[in-house]
Design an enzyme around this catalytic site. Structure first.
Site, PDB file in Angstrom:
ATOM      1  CG  ASP A   7       8.005  21.440  50.751  1.00 35.49           C
ATOM      2  OD1 ASP A   7       8.647  19.934  51.230  1.00 35.49           O
ATOM      3  OD2 ASP A   7       7.191  22.225  51.332  1.00 35.49           O
ATOM      4  CE  LYS A  12       5.286  24.453  50.149  1.00 36.88           C
ATOM      5  NZ  LYS A  12       4.856  23.968  50.888  1.00 36.88           N
TER       6      LYS A  12
HETATM    7  C1  R5P Z   1       5.459  23.385  54.227  1.00 36.17           C
HETATM    8  O1  R5P Z   1       6.252  23.619  54.264  1.00 36.17           O
HETATM    9  C2  R5P Z   1       4.775  21.956  55.079  1.00 36.17           C
HETATM   10  O2  R5P Z   1       5.337  20.726  54.700  1.00 36.17           O
HETATM   11  C3  R5P Z   1       3.066  21.239  53.677  1.00 36.17           C
HETATM   12  O3  R5P Z   1       3.921  21.357  52.712  1.00 36.17           O
HETATM   13  C4  R5P Z   1       2.155  22.906  53.446  1.00 36.17           C
HETATM   14  O4  R5P Z   1       2.192  22.947  55.187  1.00 36.17           O
HETATM   15  C5  R5P Z   1       1.356  22.420  52.937  1.00 36.17           C
HETATM   16  O5  R5P Z   1       0.544  23.313  52.705  1.00 36.17           O
HETATM   17  P1  R5P Z   1      -0.672  23.794  52.164  1.00 36.17           P
HETATM   18  O6  R5P Z   1      -1.375  22.435  51.910  1.00 36.17           O
HETATM   19  O7  R5P Z   1      -1.384  25.023  52.636  1.00 36.17           O
HETATM   20  O8  R5P Z   1       0.445  24.420  50.771  1.00 36.17           O
END
Ligand code: R5P
Length: 282
Positions: free
Chosen positions: A159, A182
């Site tokens: 993201d 994202k």
């Molecule tokens: C969110 O902005 C963080 O940088 C990570 O992309 C996020 O925490 C990832 O979460 P998950 O593995 O649940 O998709």
């Protein structure tokens, strides 16, 4: 100097202690009958410079940190290292009626200096009541990836929030990187914008600050699968790896998950100990 380790960061504390050539203090932990946490530091920290090391991955870890700080009240100075700070993804009010949980946590930590590592949002540093330093594990991750010698690596930021970190790691590895966009629906669901990223002949290395459910990376893989790739790896600083994240990533084709030891897991192959030691000495 005394190294005081909380429950969650014992292995990292030992590594840091060993690099500083001191023995970490022994802490006795037990539970009251109603499950409340009891702890006692065995060493006398009166008039000592203490360094408390504790990630606040769970609520109990956070309580443990507050208890350790209070137990060191008679110390000369207290520095707190929070390798992974929980609640850091609630750094603003997204909806009316919500708390800014990261602010609540930060404001309750009373000490002389605070060190975090790749905090989820730099604005959190302003919530602390004392001098605070956010350390960057980019070089540690970059060096690890460089030594892996994977064929034709391309780094992917799942993201836009990871852009700065991934570009810095890519610079160390000396390879290209791409960024997905994202939209987060809730803690468990995300939508990744379709993008024409071609990595047919590349080993794809996802790099993020946190992997929690693995949902973000799994959704990115669905998009990349349209054009193909050589191998898939996932790297992060903070391996929350909640629920079935490891299985989910494996089933999506991830060959290896590697993280630092800000959260101590089997995947925590990269130690942040040198990063902490170099900075607390300053
Ligand atoms: C969110 O902005 C963080 O940088 C990570 O992309 C996020 O925490 C990832 O979460 P998950 O593995 O649940 O998709």
């Amino acid at each position: 100097m005394n190294i005081i380790s909380g429950i969650s960061s014992q292995t990292l504390s030992c590594k840091i202690s060993s690099m500083l050539n001191i023995c970490p203090s022994l802490i006795e932990y037990s539970k009251f009958p109603d499950n409340e946490l009891y702890l006692q530091i065995n060493d006398d920290v009166n008039n000592e410079d203490v360094i408390i090391i504790q990630s606040t991955t769970t609520s109990l870890d956070y309580i443990c940190l507050l208890q350790l700080i209070d137990a060191c009240e008679c110390a000369k100075s207290i520095s707190v290292v929070i390798p992974y700070m929980g609640y850091s993804r609630q750094e603003k009010r997204f909806k009316k009626g919500e708390p800014i949980s990261a602010k609540v946590m930060a404001k309750s930590i009373e000490c002389d200096k605070i060190y975090t590592i790749n905090i989820h949002d730099m604005n959190i540093m302003n919530f602390f009541n004392c001098k605070s330093y956010n350390l960057n594990a980019d070089v540690l991750l970059g060096d690890y990836i460089k030594n892996l010698n994977v064929k034709s690596p391309i780094l992917i930021a799942p993201d836009e929030g990871a852009t700065e970190f991934v570009s810095s790691v890519a610079n160390i590895v000396n390879c290209e990187f791409e960024i997905f966009k994202k939209i987060r629906i809730d803690g468990n669901h995300v939508i990744i914008n379709d993008m024409p990223i071609s990595c047919k002949n590349n080993s794809v290395l996802f790099v993020d600050d946190i992997i929690s459910t693995g949902g973000t990376i799994s959704e990115c893989i669905k998009i990349l699968s349209k054009n193909g790739f050589r191998d898939l790896y996932a790297f992060c600083v903070h391996p929350i790896l909640s629920k079935n994240a490891v299985l989910r990533l494996y089933n999506s084709g991830i060959k290896k998950i590697v993280s630092t030891d800000t959260i101590e897991k089997i995947q925590s192959e990269i130690s942040v100990a040198p990063l902490v030691v170099n900075n607390i000495k300053l």
